[in-house]
Design a protein around this motif. Sequence first.
Motif, PDB file in Angstrom:
ATOM      1  N   ASN A   1      -2.803   1.473  -5.475  1.00  0.00           N
ATOM      2  CA  ASN A   1      -2.230   1.419  -3.574  1.00  0.00           C
ATOM      3  C   ASN A   1      -1.282   1.638  -3.066  1.00  0.00           C
ATOM      4  OD1 ASN A   1      -0.113  -1.111  -4.688  1.00  0.00           O
ATOM      5  ND2 ASN A   1      -2.261  -1.766  -5.622  1.00  0.00           N
ATOM      6  N   GLU A   2      -1.108   1.446  -2.028  1.00  0.00           N
ATOM      7  CA  GLU A   2      -0.265   1.856  -0.961  1.00  0.00           C
ATOM      8  C   GLU A   2       1.421   1.451  -1.694  1.00  0.00           C
ATOM      9  OE1 GLU A   2      -1.782  -1.459   2.128  1.00  0.00           O
ATOM     10  OE2 GLU A   2      -2.741   0.197   0.394  1.00  0.00           O
ATOM     11  N   GLU A   3       1.883  -0.219  -2.400  1.00  0.00           N
ATOM     12  CA  GLU A   3       2.587  -0.982  -2.692  1.00  0.00           C
ATOM     13  C   GLU A   3       3.062  -0.280  -3.672  1.00  0.00           C
ATOM     14  OE1 GLU A   3       4.238  -5.087  -5.043  1.00  0.00           O
ATOM     15  OE2 GLU A   3       2.036  -4.600  -4.326  1.00  0.00           O
ATOM     16  N   ILE A   4       2.188   0.362  -5.011  1.00  0.00           N
ATOM     17  CA  ILE A   4       2.678   1.465  -5.812  1.00  0.00           C
ATOM     18  C   ILE A   4       3.159   2.483  -5.176  1.00  0.00           C
ATOM     19  CG2 ILE A   4       2.176   2.331  -7.726  1.00  0.00           C
ATOM     20  CD1 ILE A   4       0.041  -0.101  -8.679  1.00  0.00           C
ATOM     21  N   ALA A   5       2.540   2.865  -4.422  1.00  0.00           N
ATOM     22  CA  ALA A   5       2.879   4.703  -3.647  1.00  0.00           C
ATOM     23  C   ALA A   5       4.440   4.541  -3.165  1.00  0.00           C
ATOM     24  CB  ALA A   5       1.952   4.716  -2.485  1.00  0.00           C
TER      25      ALA A   5
END
Length: 391
Positions: A299-303
């Motif tokens: 997801n974008e948090e990990i990105a």
Amino acid sequence: MTGTYKVNKTIQEINNRIKEGKAAVVNAEEMVEIVRAEGKVNAAKAIDVVTTGTFSPMCSSGIFFNFGQVPPPIKASRVWLNNVPCYAGLAGVDAYIGVTEPSEDDPLNKVYPGRFAYGGGHVVEDLIAGKSVRLRAQAYGTDCYPRKAIEKDITLKDLFNVTMVNPRNCYQNYNCAVNMTSRTIYTYMGPIKPNLRNANFATAGQLSPLFNDPFLKTIGVGTRIFIAGAEGYVTGAGTQHVEKPQRNERGIPLTPAGTLMLQSGNVSDMDPRYFRGLSFTGYGCTASVGVGIPIPILNEEIAWCTGISDAEIQMPVKDYGHDYPNGINKVLAHVTFEELKSGSISINGEKIPTVPMTSHIISLEIANKLKDWITKGEFLLTEPVEKIESE
């Protein structure tokens, strides 16, 4: 992993893309530029896996090995490899050799006490390189294990069930060591010159595994990794793991924090390029161990986390001359990893040359090698079976 994200992937979906040869894989340095240019949502859509790497001294390392029975059998109570003592309080012919154990007959140590030239790390490197080492074992003898001594030359191929087990590796942040006394001090960070004449630092910065997953959202028990050129796994939190460190606004701990316990698969698959025995003058022996961990972009948090740059990583500077032995938690200042890599930092108005203990070149090489394995479909990601706590 659940959440109100615009992008939601699973490890199974990413593995399917790896098998099909369609996975988008980049190293952690490349991801910095992608997140900066595209933003975290677009980066999460475009990238499936980010690979990390580190090649740094890791004192808490070693191998378990079984040297096999020959009639009559032996229950070894003392074991040496190339005159380096191993721990033998296990079963009949099982033992563990740690990388910091020095040779008992090191000629350099006889002339300069504490200045070991050869130790456990060098033995492990020799074995990985296919060299012969001298095994010696002693026992007290029992009815079922009557043999009292054995001595022979062995190679890695002669050993059974060899496993690298590292109780504490991949430190999440670490100290930058300086010395404000008037004499040189000899440490596990290398020699530190007097009067702020050098600043030694470790970790691979934006390439380092736990900087790219600071809350251990994807790294846990069972995560498949690269270790010394072979496949291995995370088996749990490492010793001295800190669950709740103080963090900066980017989520990066401001002091040494998370650690991982690691285990190899097949030691015979390892490459001595990614495992090197070391000797630090006045401190003793250790080894540099290459570790690479893939971060699935779920997801974008990990990105966003994998977009961390050297400029956003703050590292604590500590005086190893006055404060470290008796005031281990005292911090003189924080400096960025970008500043450390520039070649000098400023402390108390003094410009101090910096010295890396971690090889950036080999750390990047490891990240790229892992990237190549995944791209070719030779390395699949694993779902952690248990979370390692990190808040």
